[in-house]
Design an enzyme around this catalytic site. Structure first.
Site, short mmCIF file in Angstrom:
data_model
loop_
_atom_site.label_atom_id
_atom_site.label_comp_id
_atom_site.label_asym_id
_atom_site.label_seq_id
_atom_site.Cartn_x
_atom_site.Cartn_y
_atom_site.Cartn_z
CB CYS A 144 -0.94 0.03 1.05
SG CYS A 144 -2.14 1.17 0.91
CB CYS A 160 -3.83 3.36 -3.56
SG CYS A 160 -3.14 4.17 -1.99
#
Length: 425
Positions: free
Chosen positions: A172, A352
């Site tokens: 991430c 994201c």
């Protein structure tokens, strides 16, 4: 006639499909397999007692979620009909279709799926492990530390807040700045932003790897008056003295050390493939599982597939990527077993949700090469702009989609693309 190897003699059991790793990728793959072939002999190997919804830790660090709501027992999530082997893998013997557990047992397989996640190397930063969770040093990358991030954000009245990001790859990639934006938003709302100097110290050279989303992010960098320091890699932390040391290249191109004081330090550690992967025949030169980027099949062993954060594919290492990869791997494993006729391919999709303030998100979605790949039409949700709809998706929709959808084999917005001309690994 080939002699029987010692590994083959020692096999303690075997399964049609062995899955190494019971995280998001492993459980989703098992569920996708069982949903297609209910009587398939599938086993998951994972030593953990608890499974975590890691995408929720950003919101734990902002006081939106409770940490305990992101954790469930592993036993409650193993799909019905799947065997759970609560152990760790010691080594792989792909030439013999077997692996060795840390207790010495040897397990054979027809098909192997490897998705162990990655290793957060906290010890790679000098002094960090000794000060995590105290002295103003925190990280949303750990379940037990995310609540401390929120505590620090609430208590900080003035001073300097540093947010670090290590060299890629990391899981991430937007998470380091998500923690920063949400902290700044809290300070702005509470009237303290002008008393706090916020710096983002990124080992890389850009704010975000997909340029389409950078303009919206830069608006928040300006709004929060954040200083961007690219090419700065955190190498040491002195918690009691509240000093952080970074390495950067100077004007002559030589490395120099820069020491900065802090009142709050949010750290993201360097990340590598797990040791038992790096030291195995499954790894590439950099230590990651060596797979074809589209079929996710291992480049040397045709009955092995890899997915999730531990592979060498160039997609973003996110749960959204694993959600798309799991049906692809399930399909291709079943093709190998002659249960399905047509292979599937993965296009590199990753997502994201960049939490730029409490109540708004820039929803970055993209495939291989940084190609923007929105799931919704722009009139409904424009991911390149901060929207409340994207926040609602992150806060209200994605958690149940994870627990009750992805981990249960429901492939909403994740059905794999079938191809007849997929390149061989």
């Amino acid at each position: 006639m080939r002699p029987i190897s010692p590994v083959q003699r020692a096999v303690n059991g075997s399964h049609q499909v062995l899955i190494v790793g019971g995280g998001a990728a492993g459980i989703a793959t098992a569920s996708s397999l069982i949903s297609r072939e209910p009587h398939l002999d599938v086993a998951i190997i994972d030593p953990a007692d608890t499974h975590y919804y890691q995408p929720g830790w950003t919101l734990v660090g902002a006081g939106v979620f409770r940490a305990e709501d992101t954790a469930r027992s592993m036993a409650s999530l193993i799909p019905k009909g799947v065997t759970w082997i609560q152990a760790a893998v010691s080594s792989f013997e792909p030439e013999h279709n077997a692996l060795v557990l840390n207790d010495g047992r040897v397990l054979g397989y027809d098909q192997l799926v490897v998705c162990p996640g990655l290793k957060l190397d906290w010890n790679a930063i000098e002094g960090l492990s000794e000060t995590l969770g105290k002295n103003g040093v925190t990280s949303n990358y750990r379940y037990d530390l995310a609540p401390y991030t929120w505590q620090l954000a609430q208590n900080l009245k003035q001073g300097q807040a540093l947010f670090s990001q290590p060299p890629m790859p990391i899981k991430c990639a937007g998470a380091p700045q998500k923690a920063m934006y949400l902290s700044c938003d809290h300070w702005l709302r509470s009237g303290r932003l002008e008393q706090i100097n916020t710096r983002f110290l990124n080992a890389g050279g850009v704010l975000f790897g997909v340029p389409d989303y950078v303009p919206a992010l830069m608006e928040y960098v300006k709004k929060y008056d954040i200083a961007l320091d690219f090419g700065h890699n955190l190498v040491a932390v002195d918690g009691p003295s509240k000093r952080a040391t970074f390495v950067r290249n100077n004007a002559e191109g030589k490395q120099e050390r820069v020491e900065l004081p802090f009142d709050m330090l949010h750290v993201v550690p360097p990340q590598t493939a797990p040791d038992f992967i790096r030291n195995s025949p499954l790894a590439d030169a950099a230590g990651w599982i060596d797979v074809d980027p589209h079929s996710l099949r291992h480049k040397r062993y045709s009955n092995i597939h890899g997915l999730g954060d531990g592979t060498n594919t160039s997609n973003a290492k996110t749960a959204a990527a694993a959600r798309k990869q799991a049906p692809v791997v399930a399909t291709n494993v079943l093709v190998n077993l002659k249960r399905l006729p047509t292979r599937a391919q993965y296009d590199g999709y990753g997502s994201c949700p960049l939490t730029v303030e409490r109540g708004k998100i820039v929803l970055a979605e993209f495939t291989y090469g940084g190609k923007v790949a929105p799931s919704f039409p722009a009139w409904l949700l424009d991911g390149r702009q901060p929207t409340r709809r994207a926040w609602w998706l992150k806060e209200r929709i994605l958690p149940p989609l994870y627990w009750r959808g992805m981990l249960k084999g429901h492939e909403w917005l994740a059905r794999p693309s079938l191809v007849t001309d997929l390149p061989e690994s």
